[in-house]
Scaffold this motif. Structure first.
Motif, PDB file in Angstrom:
ATOM      1  N   ASP A   1      28.899 -10.128  53.828  1.00  0.00           N
ATOM      2  CA  ASP A   1      29.051  -8.920  54.642  1.00  0.00           C
ATOM      3  C   ASP A   1      28.611  -9.108  56.097  1.00  0.00           C
ATOM      4  O   ASP A   1      28.344  -8.121  56.795  1.00  0.00           O
ATOM      5  CB  ASP A   1      28.249  -7.777  54.009  1.00  0.00           C
ATOM      6  CG  ASP A   1      28.728  -7.446  52.607  1.00  0.00           C
ATOM      7  OD1 ASP A   1      29.956  -7.439  52.400  1.00  0.00           O
ATOM      8  OD2 ASP A   1      27.872  -7.217  51.731  1.00  0.00           O
ATOM      9  N   LEU A   2      28.549 -10.348  56.534  1.00  0.00           N
ATOM     10  CA  LEU A   2      28.108 -10.592  57.913  1.00  0.00           C
ATOM     11  C   LEU A   2      29.188 -10.212  58.920  1.00  0.00           C
ATOM     12  O   LEU A   2      30.383 -10.346  58.654  1.00  0.00           O
ATOM     13  CB  LEU A   2      27.752 -12.069  58.103  1.00  0.00           C
ATOM     14  CG  LEU A   2      26.539 -12.617  57.336  1.00  0.00           C
ATOM     15  CD1 LEU A   2      26.245 -14.047  57.763  1.00  0.00           C
ATOM     16  CD2 LEU A   2      25.315 -11.739  57.553  1.00  0.00           C
ATOM     17  N   THR A   3      28.753  -9.757  60.080  1.00  0.00           N
ATOM     18  CA  THR A   3      29.681  -9.487  61.174  1.00  0.00           C
ATOM     19  C   THR A   3      30.000 -10.788  61.900  1.00  0.00           C
ATOM     20  O   THR A   3      29.291 -11.795  61.739  1.00  0.00           O
ATOM     21  CB  THR A   3      29.057  -8.497  62.166  1.00  0.00           C
ATOM     22  OG1 THR A   3      27.910  -9.133  62.785  1.00  0.00           O
ATOM     23  CG2 THR A   3      28.614  -7.215  61.464  1.00  0.00           C
ATOM     24  N   GLU A   4      31.030 -10.759  62.717  1.00  0.00           N
ATOM     25  CA  GLU A   4      31.362 -11.953  63.506  1.00  0.00           C
ATOM     26  C   GLU A   4      30.227 -12.300  64.463  1.00  0.00           C
ATOM     27  O   GLU A   4      29.958 -13.477  64.742  1.00  0.00           O
ATOM     28  CB  GLU A   4      32.672 -11.736  64.279  1.00  0.00           C
ATOM     29  CG  GLU A   4      33.910 -11.787  63.413  1.00  0.00           C
ATOM     30  CD  GLU A   4      34.013 -13.051  62.577  1.00  0.00           C
ATOM     31  OE1 GLU A   4      33.795 -14.152  63.115  1.00  0.00           O
ATOM     32  OE2 GLU A   4      34.298 -12.949  61.371  1.00  0.00           O
ATOM     33  N   GLU A   5      29.545 -11.276  64.930  1.00  0.00           N
ATOM     34  CA  GLU A   5      28.403 -11.515  65.818  1.00  0.00           C
ATOM     35  C   GLU A   5      27.303 -12.278  65.088  1.00  0.00           C
ATOM     36  O   GLU A   5      26.688 -13.184  65.649  1.00  0.00           O
ATOM     37  CB  GLU A   5      27.866 -10.171  66.331  1.00  0.00           C
ATOM     38  CG  GLU A   5      26.746 -10.308  67.359  1.00  0.00           C
ATOM     39  CD  GLU A   5      26.254  -8.967  67.866  1.00  0.00           C
ATOM     40  OE1 GLU A   5      25.387  -8.974  68.760  1.00  0.00           O
ATOM     41  OE2 GLU A   5      26.722  -7.926  67.371  1.00  0.00           O
ATOM     42  N   GLN A   6      27.077 -11.918  63.827  1.00  0.00           N
ATOM     43  CA  GLN A   6      26.056 -12.614  63.043  1.00  0.00           C
ATOM     44  C   GLN A   6      26.482 -14.049  62.736  1.00  0.00           C
ATOM     45  O   GLN A   6      25.665 -14.974  62.792  1.00  0.00           O
ATOM     46  CB  GLN A   6      25.765 -11.840  61.751  1.00  0.00           C
ATOM     47  CG  GLN A   6      24.978 -10.565  61.971  1.00  0.00           C
ATOM     48  CD  GLN A   6      24.833  -9.765  60.694  1.00  0.00           C
ATOM     49  OE1 GLN A   6      25.822  -9.469  60.011  1.00  0.00           O
ATOM     50  NE2 GLN A   6      23.600  -9.405  60.358  1.00  0.00           N
TER      51      GLN A   6
ATOM     52  N   ASN B   1      33.518 -21.508  58.145  1.00  0.00           N
ATOM     53  CA  ASN B   1      34.096 -21.583  56.807  1.00  0.00           C
ATOM     54  C   ASN B   1      33.052 -22.008  55.764  1.00  0.00           C
ATOM     55  O   ASN B   1      33.045 -21.503  54.638  1.00  0.00           O
ATOM     56  CB  ASN B   1      35.268 -22.575  56.786  1.00  0.00           C
ATOM     57  CG  ASN B   1      36.470 -22.047  57.527  1.00  0.00           C
ATOM     58  OD1 ASN B   1      36.639 -20.837  57.690  1.00  0.00           O
ATOM     59  ND2 ASN B   1      37.350 -22.953  57.990  1.00  0.00           N
ATOM     60  N   LEU B   2      32.167 -22.907  56.151  1.00  0.00           N
ATOM     61  CA  LEU B   2      31.095 -23.334  55.240  1.00  0.00           C
ATOM     62  C   LEU B   2      30.133 -22.179  54.962  1.00  0.00           C
ATOM     63  O   LEU B   2      29.767 -21.918  53.801  1.00  0.00           O
ATOM     64  CB  LEU B   2      30.337 -24.531  55.825  1.00  0.00           C
ATOM     65  CG  LEU B   2      30.965 -25.901  55.637  1.00  0.00           C
ATOM     66  CD1 LEU B   2      30.231 -26.950  56.470  1.00  0.00           C
ATOM     67  CD2 LEU B   2      30.932 -26.305  54.159  1.00  0.00           C
ATOM     68  N   TYR B   3      29.721 -21.493  56.024  1.00  0.00           N
ATOM     69  CA  TYR B   3      28.810 -20.350  55.837  1.00  0.00           C
ATOM     70  C   TYR B   3      29.458 -19.271  54.974  1.00  0.00           C
ATOM     71  O   TYR B   3      28.784 -18.623  54.162  1.00  0.00           O
ATOM     72  CB  TYR B   3      28.418 -19.758  57.190  1.00  0.00           C
ATOM     73  CG  TYR B   3      27.263 -20.457  57.882  1.00  0.00           C
ATOM     74  CD1 TYR B   3      26.041 -20.664  57.227  1.00  0.00           C
ATOM     75  CD2 TYR B   3      27.370 -20.874  59.204  1.00  0.00           C
ATOM     76  CE1 TYR B   3      24.988 -21.275  57.868  1.00  0.00           C
ATOM     77  CE2 TYR B   3      26.294 -21.487  59.859  1.00  0.00           C
ATOM     78  CZ  TYR B   3      25.113 -21.692  59.183  1.00  0.00           C
ATOM     79  OH  TYR B   3      24.056 -22.300  59.814  1.00  0.00           O
ATOM     80  N   ALA B   4      30.748 -19.057  55.147  1.00  0.00           N
ATOM     81  CA  ALA B   4      31.451 -17.985  54.407  1.00  0.00           C
ATOM     82  C   ALA B   4      31.440 -18.235  52.903  1.00  0.00           C
ATOM     83  O   ALA B   4      31.584 -17.301  52.113  1.00  0.00           O
ATOM     84  CB  ALA B   4      32.874 -17.850  54.916  1.00  0.00           C
ATOM     85  N   LYS B   5      31.245 -19.497  52.485  1.00  0.00           N
ATOM     86  CA  LYS B   5      31.202 -19.828  51.046  1.00  0.00           C
ATOM     87  C   LYS B   5      29.877 -19.464  50.415  1.00  0.00           C
ATOM     88  O   LYS B   5      29.757 -19.457  49.181  1.00  0.00           O
ATOM     89  CB  LYS B   5      31.454 -21.330  50.860  1.00  0.00           C
ATOM     90  CG  LYS B   5      32.827 -21.814  51.247  1.00  0.00           C
ATOM     91  CD  LYS B   5      32.902 -23.323  51.043  1.00  0.00           C
ATOM     92  CE  LYS B   5      34.278 -23.860  51.460  1.00  0.00           C
ATOM     93  NZ  LYS B   5      34.334 -25.340  51.301  1.00  0.00           N
TER      94      LYS B   5
ATOM     95  N   TYR C   1      17.407 -17.866  60.718  1.00  0.00           N
ATOM     96  CA  TYR C   1      17.341 -17.080  61.947  1.00  0.00           C
ATOM     97  C   TYR C   1      17.998 -15.715  61.780  1.00  0.00           C
ATOM     98  O   TYR C   1      17.443 -14.688  62.185  1.00  0.00           O
ATOM     99  CB  TYR C   1      18.005 -17.838  63.098  1.00  0.00           C
ATOM    100  CG  TYR C   1      17.998 -17.066  64.400  1.00  0.00           C
ATOM    101  CD1 TYR C   1      16.834 -16.966  65.153  1.00  0.00           C
ATOM    102  CD2 TYR C   1      19.142 -16.427  64.867  1.00  0.00           C
ATOM    103  CE1 TYR C   1      16.810 -16.251  66.346  1.00  0.00           C
ATOM    104  CE2 TYR C   1      19.132 -15.702  66.049  1.00  0.00           C
ATOM    105  CZ  TYR C   1      17.959 -15.612  66.786  1.00  0.00           C
ATOM    106  OH  TYR C   1      17.934 -14.892  67.952  1.00  0.00           O
ATOM    107  N   VAL C   2      19.177 -15.687  61.155  1.00  0.00           N
ATOM    108  CA  VAL C   2      19.938 -14.436  61.060  1.00  0.00           C
ATOM    109  C   VAL C   2      19.522 -13.595  59.850  1.00  0.00           C
ATOM    110  O   VAL C   2      19.377 -12.371  59.951  1.00  0.00           O
ATOM    111  CB  VAL C   2      21.457 -14.729  61.005  1.00  0.00           C
ATOM    112  CG1 VAL C   2      22.254 -13.454  60.722  1.00  0.00           C
ATOM    113  CG2 VAL C   2      21.913 -15.343  62.326  1.00  0.00           C
ATOM    114  N   LEU C   3      19.312 -14.245  58.705  1.00  0.00           N
ATOM    115  CA  LEU C   3      19.066 -13.509  57.465  1.00  0.00           C
ATOM    116  C   LEU C   3      17.609 -13.550  57.022  1.00  0.00           C
ATOM    117  O   LEU C   3      17.238 -12.862  56.068  1.00  0.00           O
ATOM    118  CB  LEU C   3      19.954 -14.065  56.342  1.00  0.00           C
ATOM    119  CG  LEU C   3      21.471 -13.948  56.566  1.00  0.00           C
ATOM    120  CD1 LEU C   3      22.223 -14.617  55.421  1.00  0.00           C
ATOM    121  CD2 LEU C   3      21.877 -12.481  56.670  1.00  0.00           C
TER     122      LEU C   3
END
Length: 360
Positions: A316-321, A355-359, A270-272
């Motif tokens: 490089d995602l924003t908090e909104e993303q 935290n999972l997405y950030a990995k 959805y986002v990327l």
């Protein structure tokens, strides 16, 4: 107890060269000279790959080439439906999807929206479709997604990525011709095959598991392990077996569901705009906590075939993303419930998902 009466694909042809039977299969379904067949075809067959037999068009039939570079969108479905209505004198005799999961999902969605009012986004969810779809045929040219047999069509809408899950979604006819998959690039072959493997892991370890889904899931799982860990199989045998693994993998979630990897992959998509197969792989690579044995085998398959997954796609995602990804993922309640049980929301928090997405 009330048991769900699930629909299935009512007619299926399997065999190398069976694509050549398409004309004979469609002929009795033509409703009149002004009721065209609409062929939605992956545009790879317009550019650099040839289909083994000509498309059997006649009268006012129409071929529309579809790019599979991006995940299918509700707006794309709506535009196709509008074009078909404006350029056809009568309701089409049928929609034929020839391609991978993207094209087959488009074909299923268009067939539904030709007989249901409103926009495709209105039907993203479970059992929202009121009227039967028009006749629709699925012809997969890549194996793994299970789109040829499933009761969902996964679409990215303005607010979410979610399927049109309904009894009217499954194809009326499927043609399984393994020869159509012979030119699939290796990376794409792997990612789509892993979609099938991950289907099976999530279904077999889910709380929704029952003997119906388990039987199909175990067969598809075993086929995937044979296909992606054994290098002694002839290409034709691999094509045949992966096509059947895809079918069984799709059937394994008819009475079950997928789980954590698919729920999180929908957020990435959805986002990327991450393609479904590779998105599942990127996510699954980090899910040892939930599927330790499955992830171990997946990593062995990845190493065997020299596959390198993209890294740092969320760096490089924003908090909104991040919030948008998490919102999409958490909205898929049946997937989380299948994976973790009724109290899944006590286990999966927003911070844990972040935290999972950030990995990744």
């Amino acid at each position: 107890m009330s048991y769900k009466n699930y629909p299935m694909v009512s007619r299926v042809v399997f065999g190398r060269g069976s694509f050549s039977q398409l004309a004979d299969i469609l002929a009795p379904k033509r409703l009149g000279i002004n009721a065209p067949f609409i062929f939605l075809i992956d545009d790879v067959f317009e550019k650099n790959v040839a289909l083994p037999s000509p498309i059997p068009t006649g009268y006012s039939d129409k071929i529309i080439f579809i790019s599979a570079n991006e995940e299918p969108k509700t707006s794309q479905v709506d535009a196709l439906v509008e074009d078909i209505i404006l350029t056809s004198k009568e309701l089409p005799s049928g929609i034929i999807g020839i391609g991978g999961g993207t094209v087959m999902d488009m074909a299923k969605a268009v067939a539904i929206m030709l007989t249901n009012k409103g926009e495709a986004k209105d039907y993203q969810g479970w059992d929202l479709v009121k009227n039967p779809a028009i006749y629709h045929v699925g012809i997969p040219t890549i194996s793994g997604t299970g789109a040829e047999v499933s009761r969902t069509t996964v679409l990215t809408g303005p607010e979410k990525k979610l399927g049109i899950n309904s009894d009217f979604t499954p194809f009326d006819q499927v043609i399984l011709d393994p020869e159509l998959t012979k030119d699939v690039p290796k990376d794409q072959w792997f990612y789509t095959g892993m979609d099938c493997f991950i289907h099976c892991v999530e279904s077999l370890q889910g709380t929704y598991l029952n003997a119906f889904s388990q039987t199909y899931g175990e067969k598809a799982y075993d086929l995937c392990c044979e296909l992606f860990l054994d290098n002694t199989l002839a290409p034709e045998v691999m094509q045949d077996k992966l096509m059947m693994a895809s079918w069984h993998g799709g059937m394994s979630i008819a009475y079950s569901q997928v789980g954590v990897a698919h729920a999180m992959s929908y957020g990435l998509g959805y986002v990327l705009g991450t393609k479904h197969g590779i998105g599942n792989c990127i996510v699954f690579d980090h899910l040892e906590e939930f599927y330790p044995e499955g992830v171990k085998i997946f990593k062995a398959m990845k190493a065997k075939h020299g596959i390198s997954l993209p890294q740092g796609i969320c760096a490089d995602l924003t908090e909104e993303q991040f919030d948008a990804m998490i919102n999409v993922s958490l909205s898929l309640v049946p997937l989380w419930e299948n994976a973790l049980g009724k109290n899944w929301d006590k286990i999966i928090t927003r911070s844990k998902l972040r935290n999972l997405y950030a990995k990744m």
